[in-house]
Scaffold this active site. Sequence first.
Site, PDB file in Angstrom:
ATOM      1  N   SER A  98       2.383  -9.644  -0.422  1.00 40.15           N
ATOM      2  CA  SER A  98       1.746  -8.295  -0.502  1.00 40.15           C
ATOM      3  C   SER A  98       1.880  -7.505   0.814  1.00 40.15           C
ATOM      4  O   SER A  98       1.939  -6.186   0.833  1.00 40.15           O
ATOM      5  CB  SER A  98       0.480  -8.104  -0.812  1.00 40.15           C
ATOM      6  OG  SER A  98      -0.454  -8.834  -0.002  1.00 40.15           O
TER       7      SER A  98
ATOM      8  N   LYS B 115       0.852  -1.021  -0.103  1.00 35.37           N
ATOM      9  CA  LYS B 115      -0.121  -0.113   0.035  1.00 35.37           C
ATOM     10  C   LYS B 115       0.938   1.229  -0.024  1.00 35.37           C
ATOM     11  O   LYS B 115       0.519   2.320  -0.514  1.00 35.37           O
ATOM     12  CB  LYS B 115      -0.922  -0.006   1.272  1.00 35.37           C
ATOM     13  CG  LYS B 115      -2.062  -1.136   1.298  1.00 35.37           C
ATOM     14  CD  LYS B 115      -2.995  -0.964   0.423  1.00 35.37           C
ATOM     15  CE  LYS B 115      -3.949  -2.360   0.215  1.00 35.37           C
ATOM     16  NZ  LYS B 115      -4.727  -2.125  -1.000  1.00 35.37           N
TER      17      LYS B 115
ATOM     18  N   GLU C 120     -10.405   5.148   2.382  1.00 34.91           N
ATOM     19  CA  GLU C 120     -11.073   4.073   2.856  1.00 34.91           C
ATOM     20  C   GLU C 120      -9.992   2.948   3.260  1.00 34.91           C
ATOM     21  O   GLU C 120      -8.762   2.977   2.518  1.00 34.91           O
ATOM     22  CB  GLU C 120     -12.162   3.547   1.834  1.00 34.91           C
ATOM     23  CG  GLU C 120     -11.430   2.494   0.721  1.00 34.91           C
ATOM     24  CD  GLU C 120     -10.330   2.975  -0.136  1.00 34.91           C
ATOM     25  OE1 GLU C 120     -10.187   4.089  -0.263  1.00 34.91           O
ATOM     26  OE2 GLU C 120      -9.403   2.281  -0.609  1.00 34.91           O
TER      27      GLU C 120
HETATM   28  C1  PLP Z   1      -1.526  -7.054   2.790  1.00 36.52           C
HETATM   29  C2  PLP Z   1      -2.621  -6.757   1.745  1.00 36.52           C
HETATM   30  N1  PLP Z   1      -2.720  -7.463   0.774  1.00 36.52           N
HETATM   31  C3  PLP Z   1      -3.433  -7.524  -0.130  1.00 36.52           C
HETATM   32  C4  PLP Z   1      -4.755  -6.563  -0.192  1.00 36.52           C
HETATM   33  C5  PLP Z   1      -5.681  -6.495  -1.182  1.00 36.52           C
HETATM   34  O1  PLP Z   1      -5.705  -5.344  -1.779  1.00 36.52           O
HETATM   35  P1  PLP Z   1      -5.201  -5.335  -3.444  1.00 36.52           P
HETATM   36  O2  PLP Z   1      -5.997  -6.465  -4.451  1.00 36.52           O
HETATM   37  O3  PLP Z   1      -5.791  -3.732  -4.119  1.00 36.52           O
HETATM   38  O4  PLP Z   1      -3.841  -5.422  -3.464  1.00 36.52           O
HETATM   39  C6  PLP Z   1      -4.763  -5.723   0.945  1.00 36.52           C
HETATM   40  C7  PLP Z   1      -5.994  -4.786   1.455  1.00 36.52           C
HETATM   41  O5  PLP Z   1      -6.111  -4.270   2.362  1.00 36.52           O
HETATM   42  C8  PLP Z   1      -3.712  -5.938   1.994  1.00 36.52           C
HETATM   43  O6  PLP Z   1      -3.396  -5.089   3.260  1.00 36.52           O
END
Ligand code: PLP
Length: 408
Positions: free
Chosen positions: A376, A86, A108
Amino acid sequence: MDNRGYYSQFGGSFLPEILAATFDELEKTFRNAKNDPDFWQEYEDIMSSYSCRPTPLTFAGNLTKHFGGAKIYIKREDLNHTGAHKANNVMGQGLLVQRMGKTRVIAETGAGQHGVATATMAARFGFDCTIYMGEVDVERQRPNVFWMERLGATVCPVKNGTRILKDAINEAFRDWVSNMDTTHYVLGTACGPHPFPEMVTYFQSIIGKEAREQILKIEGKLPKRIYACVGGGSNAMGLFSGFLNDPVELVGVEAGGKGLDSGEHASRLCSKDASIGVAQGYKTYFLQNSDGQMKETHSIAAGLDYVGVSPILSELKESGKARFEAAEDNEVVEALALTIKKEGVIPALESAHAFAQAFKEAPKLSKDDVIIINQSGRGDKDIFTVADAFNDPGWKAFIIGKAEQYNA
Ligand SMILES: Cc1ncc(COP(=O)(O)O)c(C=O)c1O
């Protein structure tokens, strides 16, 4: 993409007239920044000095041995400042807010990671900050609420609707309509009206650019498959965009929740429960009923619990360029436990969806194949949910002790 922000039939911009000038200003600022040869360098500089970029590509030797198939690499977005991908998006949008001369940001958040990242960016750039978060998510991601407040943000629990991410998005749009002159809405994923899907993907593309360079340097070849979890789709688009023109299979993993037949999931691209519609300012697959009313969703991972999905991913699915799968809550918890034990890394529950799917497929690939899993985010924020899933007695005793201490 055409110039109105459509990816074949998906995307676009369905907005109240009142927001038209604000979106024009945002698009102009973004285009100017993209065309400014110094802008990407400024962005990379801030990401390397503030957010630990480039993040490493870690060879998961123990998992590779365990599954006996493809060589498994992990792209370590968890090592970003505040613990998730993020940060890539918010710092980029922060630079645009500076260019627009605005003084306040709103956002959000579902899992809270985007909220913490936005509050951090606001603290660094000196912006006022308000974060909208569904009441249910406030409960399950309480540590992130604590940090957002310490960072100086006002956190507004949203009590409308199903009290999760989609309701937080609606509330953020309501705020924006009343405060357009001073305020920028830092949308956290590759969804929403044009130019958000393109803009968020642009900033997240740093993941795929790095991963491609790193794997070529380490292995001297491209991966066979790459895996990313899919909430709104920003980390998936970030990783995928580095490999869009390569013969690499792109695999997006949605929340299968309690199973695709249970109705309790958040799978828009690989369940039969979603259909194409327009909501929250854009056209994509939504989990909705025949009247267009949004359905309730479920995932053990708050960040994947969303009714819509990036219009760019919808297009990649329909054009056959990407494949989508769903991992169920119990598979995710198992994949998380195995990754922690074997590799000493703690993925977020969201990321663990990508791991779960990769683990199903890695043993069927050859030892010469290479795969990349996008981690992620890091799992610290999930300690309450994971401790519940493992029914951890030591953690329970600790919480009871804490509660008694507060009651004393
Ligand atoms: C660690 C993490 N991975 C993935 C996501 C999913 O979001 P996105 O599909 O936009 O990567 C989030 C959303 O809050 C998240 O905190």
